[in-house]
Design an enzyme around this catalytic site. Sequence first.
Site, PDB file in Angstrom:
ATOM      1  N   CYS A  62      23.056  50.939  34.988  1.00  0.00           N
ATOM      2  CA  CYS A  62      23.221  52.389  35.152  1.00  0.00           C
ATOM      3  C   CYS A  62      22.112  53.141  34.418  1.00  0.00           C
ATOM      4  O   CYS A  62      21.670  54.195  34.871  1.00  0.00           O
ATOM      5  CB  CYS A  62      24.574  52.848  34.617  1.00  0.00           C
ATOM      6  SG  CYS A  62      25.934  51.839  35.202  1.00  0.00           S
ATOM      7  N   CYS A  86      24.766  49.664  42.766  1.00  0.00           N
ATOM      8  CA  CYS A  86      26.042  50.329  43.046  1.00  0.00           C
ATOM      9  C   CYS A  86      25.940  51.429  44.101  1.00  0.00           C
ATOM     10  O   CYS A  86      26.954  51.948  44.551  1.00  0.00           O
ATOM     11  CB  CYS A  86      26.594  50.936  41.756  1.00  0.00           C
ATOM     12  SG  CYS A  86      25.453  52.158  41.094  1.00  0.00           S
TER      13      CYS A  86
END
Length: 167
Positions: A107, A33
Amino acid sequence: MYTEKVIEHFRNPHNMGQLEDYSAIGKVGNIVCGDVMWLYIKVDPDGDGRDVITDISWETFGCTAAIATSSMVSDLAKGKTIEEAIRLTNQDVAKELGGLPPIKMHCSALAADALNEAIYTYLSQEEKEIPDALRKRHERIAKEVAELEKRYASFVDKEKRSEAPCS
Ligand code: FES
């Protein structure tokens, strides 16, 4: 959906900010990301001469899961010996938070990788032995950081070109 624990750590993150008196930094970027994180550790010897993470903090530019996992990894690593902290994985971090949505598991890698890198930096600085597994993870992470820096550089270049006045 996020668990209550994720939301709690996101709203009231622990150990956030930059340590004044740190021993080493881990800087990482998430290749999926583009989010980034810095993790600071302070290491001191205990009574038996083992290296212990006595303080820790972090700065993260990322999503809810990235903030919550940064907060949790700092809680988990604080007070641990370097040897123990090396064994912490992103699965451990996610588990302590009561789980993460599958799409958000990447994440949690940001926080675990940042801890890996801070420990790698510390051991390198101190010219101490670096375990193979830690070195291998470092090589993978360093490649990803270089890739992100390349992406950002071309992004900034494009921005500059688009701002240049027409002649
Ligand atoms: Fe980037 Fe979560 S979307 S760390």
